[in-house]
Motif scaffolding. Sequence first.
Motif, PDB file in Angstrom:
ATOM      1  N   LEU A 144     -13.332   6.347 -22.797  1.00 56.07           N
ATOM      2  CA  LEU A 144     -12.352   6.093 -21.735  1.00 56.07           C
ATOM      3  C   LEU A 144     -10.949   6.427 -22.220  1.00 56.07           C
ATOM      4  O   LEU A 144     -10.541   6.030 -23.309  1.00 56.07           O
ATOM      5  N   THR A 145     -10.204   7.173 -21.381  1.00 54.95           N
ATOM      6  CA  THR A 145      -8.832   7.528 -21.734  1.00 54.95           C
ATOM      7  C   THR A 145      -7.794   6.998 -20.754  1.00 54.95           C
ATOM      8  O   THR A 145      -6.656   6.770 -21.142  1.00 54.95           O
ATOM      9  N   HIS A 146      -8.169   6.825 -19.484  1.00 54.55           N
ATOM     10  CA  HIS A 146      -7.214   6.376 -18.474  1.00 54.55           C
ATOM     11  C   HIS A 146      -7.925   5.540 -17.412  1.00 54.55           C
ATOM     12  O   HIS A 146      -9.130   5.716 -17.186  1.00 54.55           O
ATOM     13  N   LEU A 147      -7.146   4.680 -16.741  1.00 56.10           N
ATOM     14  CA  LEU A 147      -7.683   3.844 -15.663  1.00 56.10           C
ATOM     15  C   LEU A 147      -6.549   3.456 -14.728  1.00 56.10           C
ATOM     16  O   LEU A 147      -5.430   3.188 -15.178  1.00 56.10           O
ATOM     17  N   PHE A 148      -6.824   3.443 -13.418  1.00 54.41           N
ATOM     18  CA  PHE A 148      -5.886   2.827 -12.477  1.00 54.41           C
ATOM     19  C   PHE A 148      -6.652   2.102 -11.375  1.00 54.41           C
ATOM     20  O   PHE A 148      -7.859   2.309 -11.206  1.00 54.41           O
ATOM     21  N   GLU A 149      -5.936   1.238 -10.651  1.00 51.10           N
ATOM     22  CA  GLU A 149      -6.505   0.486  -9.546  1.00 51.10           C
ATOM     23  C   GLU A 149      -5.928   0.993  -8.226  1.00 51.10           C
ATOM     24  O   GLU A 149      -4.853   1.577  -8.192  1.00 51.10           O
ATOM     25  N   ASP A 150      -6.657   0.760  -7.144  1.00 48.64           N
ATOM     26  CA  ASP A 150      -6.205   1.185  -5.823  1.00 48.64           C
ATOM     27  C   ASP A 150      -6.704   0.183  -4.788  1.00 48.64           C
ATOM     28  O   ASP A 150      -7.450  -0.747  -5.109  1.00 48.64           O
ATOM     29  N   ARG A 151      -6.271   0.379  -3.558  1.00 51.77           N
ATOM     30  CA  ARG A 151      -6.643  -0.514  -2.462  1.00 51.77           C
ATOM     31  C   ARG A 151      -7.257   0.283  -1.325  1.00 51.77           C
ATOM     32  O   ARG A 151      -7.389   1.498  -1.399  1.00 51.77           O
ATOM     33  N   ASP A 152      -7.638  -0.404  -0.267  1.00 48.83           N
ATOM     34  CA  ASP A 152      -8.336   0.247   0.836  1.00 48.83           C
ATOM     35  C   ASP A 152      -7.469   1.272   1.546  1.00 48.83           C
ATOM     36  O   ASP A 152      -6.235   1.272   1.413  1.00 48.83           O
ATOM     37  N   SER A 153      -8.119   2.117   2.338  1.00 45.96           N
ATOM     38  CA  SER A 153      -7.395   3.103   3.134  1.00 45.96           C
ATOM     39  C   SER A 153      -6.335   2.400   3.982  1.00 45.96           C
ATOM     40  O   SER A 153      -6.566   1.329   4.531  1.00 45.96           O
ATOM     41  N   GLY A 154      -5.160   3.019   4.048  1.00 47.26           N
ATOM     42  CA  GLY A 154      -4.067   2.428   4.815  1.00 47.26           C
ATOM     43  C   GLY A 154      -3.113   1.612   3.974  1.00 47.26           C
ATOM     44  O   GLY A 154      -2.110   1.114   4.485  1.00 47.26           O
ATOM     45  N   GLY A 155      -3.418   1.462   2.667  1.00 47.56           N
ATOM     46  CA  GLY A 155      -2.498   0.744   1.795  1.00 47.56           C
ATOM     47  C   GLY A 155      -2.933  -0.682   1.546  1.00 47.56           C
ATOM     48  O   GLY A 155      -4.027  -1.099   1.906  1.00 47.56           O
ATOM     49  N   GLY A 156      -2.054  -1.467   0.964  1.00 50.52           N
ATOM     50  CA  GLY A 156      -2.405  -2.810   0.536  1.00 50.52           C
ATOM     51  C   GLY A 156      -1.850  -3.911   1.399  1.00 50.52           C
ATOM     52  O   GLY A 156      -1.727  -5.044   0.952  1.00 50.52           O
ATOM     53  N   ASP A 157      -1.517  -3.612   2.650  1.00 52.14           N
ATOM     54  CA  ASP A 157      -0.857  -4.622   3.478  1.00 52.14           C
ATOM     55  C   ASP A 157      -1.767  -5.213   4.535  1.00 52.14           C
ATOM     56  O   ASP A 157      -1.310  -5.883   5.461  1.00 52.14           O
ATOM     57  N   THR A 158      -3.073  -4.973   4.443  1.00 49.78           N
ATOM     58  CA  THR A 158      -4.003  -5.552   5.408  1.00 49.78           C
ATOM     59  C   THR A 158      -5.262  -6.018   4.703  1.00 49.78           C
ATOM     60  O   THR A 158      -5.608  -5.549   3.621  1.00 49.78           O
ATOM     61  N   GLY A 159      -5.956  -6.964   5.346  1.00 48.27           N
ATOM     62  CA  GLY A 159      -7.269  -7.392   4.904  1.00 48.27           C
ATOM     63  C   GLY A 159      -7.342  -7.800   3.452  1.00 48.27           C
ATOM     64  O   GLY A 159      -6.415  -8.379   2.882  1.00 48.27           O
ATOM     65  N   ARG A 160      -8.454  -7.454   2.842  1.00 42.90           N
ATOM     66  CA  ARG A 160      -8.691  -7.885   1.462  1.00 42.90           C
ATOM     67  C   ARG A 160      -7.718  -7.249   0.488  1.00 42.90           C
ATOM     68  O   ARG A 160      -7.467  -7.794  -0.604  1.00 42.90           O
ATOM     69  N   SER A 161      -7.156  -6.086   0.840  1.00 44.65           N
ATOM     70  CA  SER A 161      -6.202  -5.430  -0.043  1.00 44.65           C
ATOM     71  C   SER A 161      -4.920  -6.230  -0.228  1.00 44.65           C
ATOM     72  O   SER A 161      -4.153  -5.961  -1.141  1.00 44.65           O
ATOM     73  N   LEU A 162      -4.687  -7.190   0.646  1.00 45.55           N
ATOM     74  CA  LEU A 162      -3.552  -8.096   0.452  1.00 45.55           C
ATOM     75  C   LEU A 162      -3.741  -8.943  -0.795  1.00 45.55           C
ATOM     76  O   LEU A 162      -2.762  -9.391  -1.396  1.00 45.55           O
TER      77      LEU A 162
END
Length: 263
Positions: free
Chosen positions: A230-248
Amino acid sequence: MRAQDVAGVNQAGWDRRVEAADIWTRPVSAEEIDRARRGDWSVVLTPNRPVPRDWFGEVAGKDILCLASGGGQQGPILAAAGARVTVFDASPRQLAQDQAVAARDGLSLTTRQGFMHDLSAFGDASFDLVFHPVSNCFAPEILPVWREVARVLRPGGALLAGFMNPMVYIFDAQAQDRGEFVVRHRLPYADIDDLPPEELERLVARDHTVEFSHSLETQIGGQLQAGLVLTHLFEDRDSGGGDTGRSLHFPTCLATRAVKLTG
């Protein structure tokens, strides 16, 4: 539903998602292809964050396997950027999207149908890079996927992979649809094991596919076990960004870059 039926259900399910114009089945535009030919391009492993360009190195002339990555999106962009691309996917309708973009824009691109755990169509050390967006949630087991990826990668080659945060599977899906978060399931989770038959039938009718959670031990540890570093890792959220649903509340996806050792 028996475990051996899962592959067929998900293959047909992604064909149905193409018919429904799911976001991951919509081909890129001719304008995006034109920009990629001029060196202006980006692709995603997860819903929102573009993969850093330095994860790829020089793309032109590389043999790239887009694994479980049909839909006329990432494969055509990488081909327009100068790579020799093979798109491998279980869904004929998803592969048809890649073929349509290639025909429309004059791209040289190969498509092969198959399941991500079986890359026997390819010899050892066939690819410089494997691009594997979020999709192994549709596979009951992922250690075979990592072993096959490591086999078809050349020494020094890289795996770029996206996958779901297993946390997303602990919540009751129907409650989430109402905006509520109710912890219902233990991990590891599988639709076919954890839902009663009538609820599973409703889910397949709505989503067309069934999913499986996989632990971080098998997602990240499995890559290491297969001989990748492993050399790199990042996190992301659901489509539409992090301002709705579980991505909050938490990142729903992860992306990793791992390299096959040369020694």
